[in-house]
Design a protein around this motif. Structure first.
Motif, PDB file in Angstrom:
ATOM      1  N   PHE A 180      59.087  89.197  84.391  1.00 60.52           N
ATOM      2  CA  PHE A 180      59.620  88.282  83.781  1.00 60.52           C
ATOM      3  C   PHE A 180      61.098  88.608  83.747  1.00 60.52           C
ATOM      4  O   PHE A 180      62.167  87.685  83.775  1.00 60.52           O
ATOM      5  CB  PHE A 180      59.365  88.760  82.180  1.00 60.52           C
ATOM      6  N   SER A 181      61.707  89.776  84.153  1.00 57.07           N
ATOM      7  CA  SER A 181      63.103  89.823  84.391  1.00 57.07           C
ATOM      8  C   SER A 181      63.596  89.079  85.869  1.00 57.07           C
ATOM      9  O   SER A 181      64.730  88.401  85.683  1.00 57.07           O
ATOM     10  CB  SER A 181      63.589  91.494  84.704  1.00 57.07           C
ATOM     11  N   ALA A 228      62.090  86.592  87.150  1.00 58.65           N
ATOM     12  CA  ALA A 228      61.875  84.976  86.711  1.00 58.65           C
ATOM     13  C   ALA A 228      62.966  84.652  85.713  1.00 58.65           C
ATOM     14  O   ALA A 228      63.366  83.564  86.196  1.00 58.65           O
ATOM     15  CB  ALA A 228      60.441  84.867  86.017  1.00 58.65           C
ATOM     16  N   SER A 229      63.600  85.292  84.878  1.00 58.07           N
ATOM     17  CA  SER A 229      64.605  84.886  84.113  1.00 58.07           C
ATOM     18  C   SER A 229      65.964  85.159  84.886  1.00 58.07           C
ATOM     19  O   SER A 229      66.652  84.012  84.767  1.00 58.07           O
ATOM     20  CB  SER A 229      64.631  85.723  82.888  1.00 58.07           C
ATOM     21  N   ALA A 230      66.027  85.802  85.662  1.00 59.79           N
ATOM     22  CA  ALA A 230      67.186  85.777  86.534  1.00 59.79           C
ATOM     23  C   ALA A 230      67.353  84.571  87.455  1.00 59.79           C
ATOM     24  O   ALA A 230      68.570  84.108  87.737  1.00 59.79           O
ATOM     25  CB  ALA A 230      67.311  87.094  87.371  1.00 59.79           C
ATOM     26  N   CYS A 247      65.948  81.421  86.723  1.00 63.20           N
ATOM     27  CA  CYS A 247      66.027  80.576  85.847  1.00 63.20           C
ATOM     28  C   CYS A 247      67.634  80.458  85.373  1.00 63.20           C
ATOM     29  O   CYS A 247      68.160  79.441  85.332  1.00 63.20           O
ATOM     30  CB  CYS A 247      65.061  80.635  84.625  1.00 63.20           C
ATOM     31  N   VAL A 248      68.117  81.649  85.266  1.00 60.38           N
ATOM     32  CA  VAL A 248      69.571  81.495  84.729  1.00 60.38           C
ATOM     33  C   VAL A 248      70.523  80.915  85.954  1.00 60.38           C
ATOM     34  O   VAL A 248      71.307  80.235  85.821  1.00 60.38           O
ATOM     35  CB  VAL A 248      70.027  82.958  84.306  1.00 60.38           C
TER      36      VAL A 248
END
Length: 165
Positions: free
Chosen positions: A24-25, A27-29, A31-32
């Motif tokens: 999830f880290s 994936a969030s990077a 997305c950002v």
């Protein structure tokens, strides 16, 4: 023995939890990064749209004039806060500048975030018009590439008096 299997199951659960957090880290990077790129593209698109609209509008104003002097007068009426140097009647070359703030509204030179530069040249009956929009203040004209550049020309027809015969 029962105690060992509980330790193995809790360490397996902990490993699974760490992998989920890692996934999830990442994936969030990603997305950002997409959101930042989308924001930058949106800002550049907004600048380009504004530049195209302003340059096209100014070109339409200049193309309605019957002479270079009249075109400069019309430009001065439309953009009163612009920087218009003295224009002698015999001159065939002219530069002017109009300044915009962050909200894309015409403003004074001190508050400028964008500059629209005009270069008008008249050779005989042909007027050449070059309009460029730059980000930044007037110093950006020599350093940066324009956001938008519009080149056009206009033939000024000679007018003759009508005589009834």
């Amino acid at each position: 023995m029962v105690h060992r299997s509980r330790a193995r199951s809790s360490s397996l659960f902990l490993m699974e939890l760490i992998l989920a957090i890692l996934f999830f880290s990442v994936a969030s990077a990603v997305c950002v990064e997409f959101f930042v790129k989308a924001h930058l593209m949106s800002r550049d698109s907004e600048r380009l749209t504004h530049a195209v609209n302003e340059c096209s509008g100014a070109a339409e104003i200049l193309c309605t004039a019957d002479s270079l002097t009249e075109g400069i007068e019309l430009l001065g009426m439309q953009y009163p806060d612009g920087d218009y140097p003295e224009f002698p009647e015999a001159a065939s070359d002219f530069e002017a500048f109009v300044y915009y703030d962050d909200s894309y509204l015409p403003c004074e030179q001190d508050l400028a975030a964008y500059v629209m530069a005009f270069h008008l040249t008249q050779e005989g009956q042909m007027t050449q018009i070059v309009i460029e929009m730059f980000c930044g203040n007037r110093e950006a004209l020599n350093q940066d590439e324009p956001v938008y550049r519009l080149e056009t020309g206009r033939h000024i027809a000679r007018r003759t008096a009508f005589h009834e015969g």
